[in-house]
Design an enzyme around this catalytic site. Sequence first.
Site, short mmCIF file in Angstrom:
data_model
loop_
_atom_site.label_atom_id
_atom_site.label_comp_id
_atom_site.label_asym_id
_atom_site.label_seq_id
_atom_site.Cartn_x
_atom_site.Cartn_y
_atom_site.Cartn_z
N SER A 293 2.78 -0.30 5.95
CA SER A 293 3.73 -0.21 6.68
C SER A 293 4.99 -1.30 7.27
CB SER A 293 2.93 0.08 8.37
OG SER A 293 1.54 0.77 8.47
N GLY B 121 -3.04 -3.63 9.03
CA GLY B 121 -2.73 -4.20 10.12
C GLY B 121 -1.64 -6.06 9.60
N MET C 33 -12.03 -6.31 5.06
CA MET C 33 -10.44 -4.90 5.89
C MET C 33 -10.67 -5.44 7.57
SD MET C 33 -10.31 -2.58 4.09
CE MET C 33 -9.48 -1.51 5.22
N HIS D 52 -1.30 -1.60 -4.05
CA HIS D 52 -2.37 -1.25 -3.60
C HIS D 52 -2.35 0.75 -2.87
CE1 HIS D 52 -5.78 -2.35 -1.05
NE2 HIS D 52 -5.54 -1.17 -0.31
N MET E 80 -9.14 8.30 -0.38
CA MET E 80 -10.62 8.16 0.69
C MET E 80 -10.64 9.81 0.29
SD MET E 80 -7.47 7.07 3.66
CE MET E 80 -6.81 5.86 3.52
N HIS F 127 -8.57 0.97 -4.43
CA HIS F 127 -9.25 0.15 -3.37
C HIS F 127 -10.27 1.83 -2.89
CE1 HIS F 127 -9.70 -0.48 1.37
NE2 HIS F 127 -10.76 -0.06 0.96
N ASP G 166 -4.99 3.70 -1.76
CA ASP G 166 -5.72 3.99 -1.27
C ASP G 166 -6.71 4.76 -0.80
OD1 ASP G 166 -5.98 1.28 0.62
OD2 ASP G 166 -3.83 2.14 0.98
N ASP H 66 -6.40 -6.33 3.69
CA ASP H 66 -5.84 -5.27 4.27
C ASP H 66 -6.26 -4.74 5.56
OD1 ASP H 66 -5.18 -2.80 3.57
OD2 ASP H 66 -6.70 -1.90 2.39
N SER I 26 0.77 -0.90 0.14
CA SER I 26 0.48 -0.41 0.22
C SER I 26 1.37 1.02 0.07
CB SER I 26 -1.08 -0.49 1.10
OG SER I 26 -1.13 1.76 1.86
N MET J 144 -12.12 3.95 -0.81
CA MET J 144 -12.84 4.10 0.12
C MET J 144 -13.59 5.19 -0.21
SD MET J 144 -10.21 3.11 2.44
CE MET J 144 -8.59 3.41 1.51
N PHE K 36 -6.85 5.12 7.88
CA PHE K 36 -4.78 4.81 7.72
C PHE K 36 -4.32 4.41 8.29
CE2 PHE K 36 -8.25 7.87 10.18
CZ PHE K 36 -7.36 9.12 10.14
C1 DX5 Z 1 -6.59 1.74 5.74
C2 DX5 Z 1 -5.67 1.00 4.04
C3 DX5 Z 1 -4.42 -0.19 4.06
C4 DX5 Z 1 -3.62 0.68 4.82
C5 DX5 Z 1 -2.63 -0.22 5.30
O1 DX5 Z 1 -7.35 2.11 5.65
O2 DX5 Z 1 -7.15 0.93 3.85
O3 DX5 Z 1 -4.63 -0.02 2.83
O4 DX5 Z 1 -2.74 1.56 3.85
O5 DX5 Z 1 -1.15 -0.05 5.92
P1 DX5 Z 1 -0.93 -1.28 7.38
O6 DX5 Z 1 -1.00 -2.23 6.14
O7 DX5 Z 1 -0.08 0.07 8.00
O8 DX5 Z 1 -1.95 -1.29 7.78
ZN ZN Z 2 -6.61 -0.37 1.13
#
Ligand code: DX5
Ligand code: ZN
Length: 220
Positions: free
Chosen positions: A199, A178, A138, A33, A37, A67, A35, A176, A8, A69, A144
């Site tokens: 991360s 953590g 998810m 990936h 938002m 993705h 993200d 997706d 990501s 959101m 975040f």
């Molecule tokens: C959260 C995102 C994830 C996020 C994953 O809203 O959809 O894709 O970036 O990041 P980590 O792997 O750090 O949880």
């Molecule tokens: Zn995502």
Amino acid sequence: MKKILSPSILSMDFGHMERELKKTAEAGAEWFHVDVMDGMFVPNISFGPPVMQFVRKAVPEQVMDVHLMVMEPLRYLDSWKKSGTDWMTIHYEAVKDPAGDLAKIREAGMKAGLAINPETPVSVLRPFLGLADMLLVMSVHPGFGGQSFLPETLDKLRELARMQAEEGTKVPVEVDGGITLDNVREVLLAGADIVVAGSAVFKGNPAENVNAFRQILEQA
Ligand code: DX5
Ligand code: ZN
């Protein structure tokens, strides 16, 4: 199917985007990936198609796993297609007609994914098994990067695998949020095909992290 890592880019060092993208791709990342938002569906704003175009240009061979959101994700369907999106995933909770929207994404020439939030039961996905190219579960509350994996996701993944066995489908399942080198095995065992990691890839040395993930994925 072959297990896939989808790093990501939300956790990337945006000051050195091109370098980070190329380094991660060279280390063997075949997907990215992205993200997106909107500050409405989730309490955060990230980026849109103009940034995506730049990402696509930096790593032209990689699969772009977008993705969304966002509320009303189909409003910018053409822009996402034009900026190089391969997989366009929308949230079940953000749309009125998931079946119609998935069909429009496919008609536009992209693969269509359907995502569910942690509080949404996997049972809502049953009617869409024949209409989606990917199901995204998810494992954190979206918005975040850097949050902790919600352990109840493992049961949801097992339930989804049972549901797909009952219905005779094999739609790839993405997970997706953590995901780390410490919990990715469990996530794969529970039924994930595509794992997103932000991360855990971009903090530290992305090339080393991608290699470590790939070794685990190849053994799964
Ligand atoms: C959260 C995102 C994830 C996020 C994953 O809203 O959809 O894709 O970036 O990041 P980590 O792997 O750090 O949880
Ligand atoms: Zn995502």
